[in-house]
Design a protein around this motif. Structure first.
Motif, PDB file in Angstrom:
ATOM      1  N   UNK A 139      62.035  65.636  54.170  1.00 21.36           N
ATOM      2  CA  UNK A 139      62.636  64.329  53.946  1.00 21.36           C
ATOM      3  C   UNK A 139      61.590  63.429  53.295  1.00 21.36           C
ATOM      4  N   UNK A 140      62.040  62.627  52.384  1.00 23.20           N
ATOM      5  CA  UNK A 140      61.170  61.676  51.715  1.00 23.20           C
ATOM      6  C   UNK A 140      61.760  60.288  51.916  1.00 23.20           C
ATOM      7  N   UNK A 141      60.926  59.373  52.340  1.00 20.96           N
ATOM      8  CA  UNK A 141      61.378  58.004  52.512  1.00 20.96           C
ATOM      9  C   UNK A 141      60.685  57.149  51.456  1.00 20.96           C
ATOM     10  N   UNK A 142      61.483  56.446  50.696  1.00 27.47           N
ATOM     11  CA  UNK A 142      60.962  55.599  49.646  1.00 27.47           C
ATOM     12  C   UNK A 142      61.256  54.157  49.993  1.00 27.47           C
ATOM     13  N   UNK A 143      60.231  53.344  49.950  1.00 21.87           N
ATOM     14  CA  UNK A 143      60.416  51.913  50.207  1.00 21.87           C
ATOM     15  C   UNK A 143      60.308  51.186  48.869  1.00 21.87           C
ATOM     16  N   UNK A 144      61.346  50.478  48.527  1.00 24.78           N
ATOM     17  CA  UNK A 144      61.366  49.732  47.270  1.00 24.78           C
ATOM     18  C   UNK A 144      60.907  48.309  47.573  1.00 24.78           C
ATOM     19  N   UNK A 145      59.850  47.888  46.840  1.00 21.33           N
ATOM     20  CA  UNK A 145      59.329  46.533  47.030  1.00 21.33           C
ATOM     21  C   UNK A 145      59.355  45.803  45.686  1.00 21.33           C
ATOM     22  N   UNK A 146      59.719  44.554  45.749  1.00 21.87           N
ATOM     23  CA  UNK A 146      59.726  43.738  44.533  1.00 21.87           C
ATOM     24  C   UNK A 146      58.325  43.363  44.097  1.00 21.87           C
TER      25      UNK A 146
END
Length: 147
Positions: A139-146
Motif C-alpha cells: 500500500x502506498x499513501x500519498x499526501x497532497x500538500x499545496x
C-alpha cells in the motif's frame, strides 16, 4: 448479528428474529455461535445445525444434558424454527408473532432454505491448505500538500 446489519447497518424486527434464532440454537446445543469446536468444515453454529438438519440428524445438535428434559418433537420443532429465524434474507424469516405461534404449535413450520454461510468454513480451509500460494499486499499513501 443479522447479515443485513453486518453488511449494510440495517436493523429491523427481522434482525431481532435472527438473534432469537441464534439464541434458540445456542440453548439447544449448549454451544456458542462463534466457537472453534465444531467438527469438519463448519464455521459456526448455524452451519453445523444446517448440516445436521439436512442429513436428518437434527437431534445430534441437542446437548446430552437436556436430552431427558424435552420430547424429541419439541426439540426438532425448535431446531427447525431456529433455522427459519436465521435465514440469510430478512424476507425469508418469520415475524415474532409467527414465531410465537410456531413455538406453541398453532402454526405449521415451513422448511428452512439452505443458507449460504454453510460453505464459508470449507472454502477458508481449502484456501489455507493450498501451500505455495501467497500474496503480498503493498500500500502506498500519498499526501497532497499545496504550495
Amino acid at each position: 448479528m443479522s447479515p443485513e446489519y453486518i453488511m449494510g447497518g440495517t436493523i429491523s424486527e427481522k434482525s431481532d428474529v435472527y438473534s432469537f434464532g441464534v439464541l434458540l440454537l445456542e440453548i439447544i446445543s449448549s454451544k456458542k455461535n462463534a466457537s472453534v469446536d465444531y467438527p469438519e468444515q463448519h464455521l459456526n453454529l448455524m452451519a453445523y445445525a444446517w448440516h445436521l438438519w439436512s442429513e436428518g440428524r437434527g437431534l445430534d445438535l441437542m446437548d446430552a444434558a437436556i436430552a431427558d428434559a424435552f420430547s424429541t418433537s419439541e426439540v426438532m420443532r425448535c431446531i427447525q424454527l431456529g433455522l427459519l429465524c436465521t435465514q440469510d434474507h430478512a424476507t425469508d424469516r418469520p415475524n415474532m408473532s409467527a414465531v410465537v405461534r410456531m413455538l406453541n404449535g398453532e402454526s405449521k413450520l415451513s422448511q428452512p432454505k439452505q443458507p449460504t454461510y454453510t460453505f464459508q468454513g470449507l472454502l477458508a480451509r481449502e484456501v489455507q491448505s493450498q501451500e505455495g500460494i501467497r500474496s503480498v499486499n503493498n500500500i502506498t499513501i500519498t499526501t497532497v500538500e499545496g504550495r
